[in-house]
Design an enzyme around this catalytic site. Structure first.
Site, PDB file in Angstrom:
ATOM      1  N   HIS A  17       0.830  -1.209   0.000  1.00 54.99           N
ATOM      2  CA  HIS A  17       0.000   0.000   0.000  1.00 54.99           C
ATOM      3  C   HIS A  17       0.867   1.264   0.000  1.00 54.99           C
ATOM      4  CE1 HIS A  17      -3.938  -1.865   0.103  1.00 54.99           C
ATOM      5  NE2 HIS A  17      -3.338  -2.841   0.769  1.00 54.99           N
ATOM      6  N   GLY A 119      -6.765 -15.485  -7.221  1.00 55.10           N
ATOM      7  CA  GLY A 119      -7.417 -14.884  -6.054  1.00 55.10           C
ATOM      8  C   GLY A 119      -6.637 -15.083  -4.780  1.00 55.10           C
ATOM      9  N   GLY A 121      -3.759 -13.406  -4.035  1.00 57.71           N
ATOM     10  CA  GLY A 121      -2.897 -12.265  -3.728  1.00 57.71           C
ATOM     11  C   GLY A 121      -1.515 -12.389  -4.344  1.00 57.71           C
ATOM     12  N   ASP A 165       2.360  -4.689  -9.222  1.00 58.45           N
ATOM     13  CA  ASP A 165       2.188  -6.067  -9.677  1.00 58.45           C
ATOM     14  C   ASP A 165       2.585  -6.213 -11.145  1.00 58.45           C
ATOM     15  OD1 ASP A 165       1.077  -6.066  -7.200  1.00 58.45           O
ATOM     16  OD2 ASP A 165      -0.987  -6.386  -7.864  1.00 58.45           O
TER      17      ASP A 165
HETATM   18  C1  GLA Z   1      -2.553  -4.923  -4.900  1.00 57.52           C
HETATM   19  C2  GLA Z   1      -2.393  -3.831  -5.954  1.00 57.52           C
HETATM   20  C3  GLA Z   1      -0.998  -3.223  -5.903  1.00 57.52           C
HETATM   21  C4  GLA Z   1      -0.614  -2.798  -4.495  1.00 57.52           C
HETATM   22  C5  GLA Z   1      -0.906  -3.919  -3.495  1.00 57.52           C
HETATM   23  C6  GLA Z   1      -0.676  -3.478  -2.076  1.00 57.52           C
HETATM   24  O1  GLA Z   1      -1.726  -6.015  -5.184  1.00 57.52           O
HETATM   25  O2  GLA Z   1      -2.628  -4.352  -7.229  1.00 57.52           O
HETATM   26  O3  GLA Z   1      -0.904  -2.150  -6.805  1.00 57.52           O
HETATM   27  O4  GLA Z   1      -1.256  -1.611  -4.139  1.00 57.52           O
HETATM   28  O5  GLA Z   1      -2.229  -4.405  -3.606  1.00 57.52           O
HETATM   29  O6  GLA Z   1       0.666  -3.223  -1.880  1.00 57.52           O
END
Ligand code: GLA
Length: 360
Positions: A17, A119, A121, A165
């Protein structure tokens, strides 16, 4: 002859974040890929009868090894979010984002398969977007590739994600994590010591679509209206914020940027203990100040922290469920420390996306 577009998922070691306020992140691309095997749709010759969607040059047709159904749409895409089955939204989003930037988009027909848990993460959607961009024939630097794919995610789901990401999937380096400055988009690969292992444990499957993720983005924007860019702020200015919630969000971001810097330095110095300490501090900050953890994730961090050989554990990625990441000695018994049926995998840092064409 088919071409193959490949893009990896990612795990973030520390720095969550922080990307959407131009802060620091420290992810690595993982050795789990999404692959699209495809053929470029042939050009229609003048006077030729109309082709079906699966072979027209201005159309896309894609099946999946992991999901039912065929995604089919014409180019240019008008409403990516409406494409069905829903995984096709990400593919259509990429085509729409490329068109927005006036990049040429080449139709293709093919089949997608993924080893990235969906899904969980680990950025299965970013991997799909980056692979799709390569299949559409994108030919840009990695920062533009990532920006296009980030925009695709916005168009597909309205989740206002940052660039971490997609940039990690595009720019990954084998055996290295990436210190990324999300303001300048500078990527500095940092070698992960061979004596250390990175594990991912899935706590729950979830999607950020419909989560409080957009609320966190808005709260950070509110903090920036009060004290200026969080990436430049210190804790003393975060502490001046009047609203308690906004102040806590700012405190997380400001302290997390500092932890990313220190974590990278600790890895370079071979100080795994210090790296682990920073991971626990990051988790506490995400749990208490940013409130993106869950009870289950807090318990998992606690439980895994007691396994011999573990240096650090934290939630990773967007949160509200998903995975925790573990940094441990090479021989730490993580695989046997979790309850039966839990998805647990050792991951290794991998190279970013690539395209193999019949001629290459
Ligand atoms: C998700 C979002 C990223 C980032 C993360 C938290 O993966 O796609 O851009 O904000 O949450 O770090």
């Amino acid at each position: 002859m088919s071409s193959v577009a490949r893009a990896p998922g990612r795990v973030n070691l520390i720095g969550d974040h922080t990307d959407y306020t131009g802060g620091l992140v420290f992810p690595m691309a993982i050795d789990r890929d999404t692959t699209i095997v495809f053929e470029q749709s042939p050009k229609n010759s003048p006077g030729e009868p109309a082709r079906s969607a699966s072979t027209r040059a201005d159309a896309v047709s894609l099946t999946s090894e992991n999901f039912e159904g065929t995604v089919q749409f014409d180019l240019p895409v008008t409403d990516a979010a409406a494409v069905r089955p829903t995984w096709g939204r990400y593919v259509a989003g990429v085509a729409a984002a490329m068109t927005e930037r006036s990049l040429p988009v080449r139709g293709f027909h093919g089949r997608v398969a993924t080893e990235v848990p969906i899904g969980g993460g680990l950025s299965s959607s970013a991997a799909l977007e980056v692979a799709a961009a390569l299949a559409f024939g994108i030919d840009t630097d990695v920062a533009t590739l990532a920006a296009v794919c980030r925009r695709a995610e916005h168009l597909a789901t309205s989740v206002p994600c940052g660039i971490m990401d997609q940039l990690t999937s595009a720019a990954g380096v084998k055996d290295h994590a990436l210190l990324i400055d999300c303001h300048t988009l500078d990527v500095t690969p940092v070698r992960i010591p061979e004596s250390l292992a990175v594990w991912v444990v899935e706590i729950s499957s979830r999607t950020l679509d419909g989560s409080e993720y957009p609320a966190r983005v808005a709260q950070c924007a509110a903090a920036e209206r009060e004290i200026g860019p969080l990436r430049l702020a210190g804790l003393e200015s975060a502490d001046r914020i009047a609203d308690r919630t906004i102040r806590s969000r700012a405190r997380h971001v400001v302290s997390e940027n500092e932890r990313v810097r220190d974590f990278a330095a600790a890895l370079v110095a071979g100080d795994a203990r210090e790296a682990g300490r920073l991971m626990y501090a990051s988790h506490r900050s995400l749990s208490r100040d940013f409130e993106t953890s869950t009870k289950q994730m807090d318990e998992a961090v606690d439980g895994l922290s007691r396994v011999p050989g573990v240096h650090g554990v934290r939630m990773t990625g967007g949160g509200f469920g998903g995975c925790v990441v573990v940094l441990a000695e090479d021989d730490a018994p993580i695989g046997t420390a979790v309850s039966a049926g839990t998805l647990v995998m050792r991951v290794r840092a991998a190279d970013g996306a690539s395209l193999a064409t019949p001629l290459s």
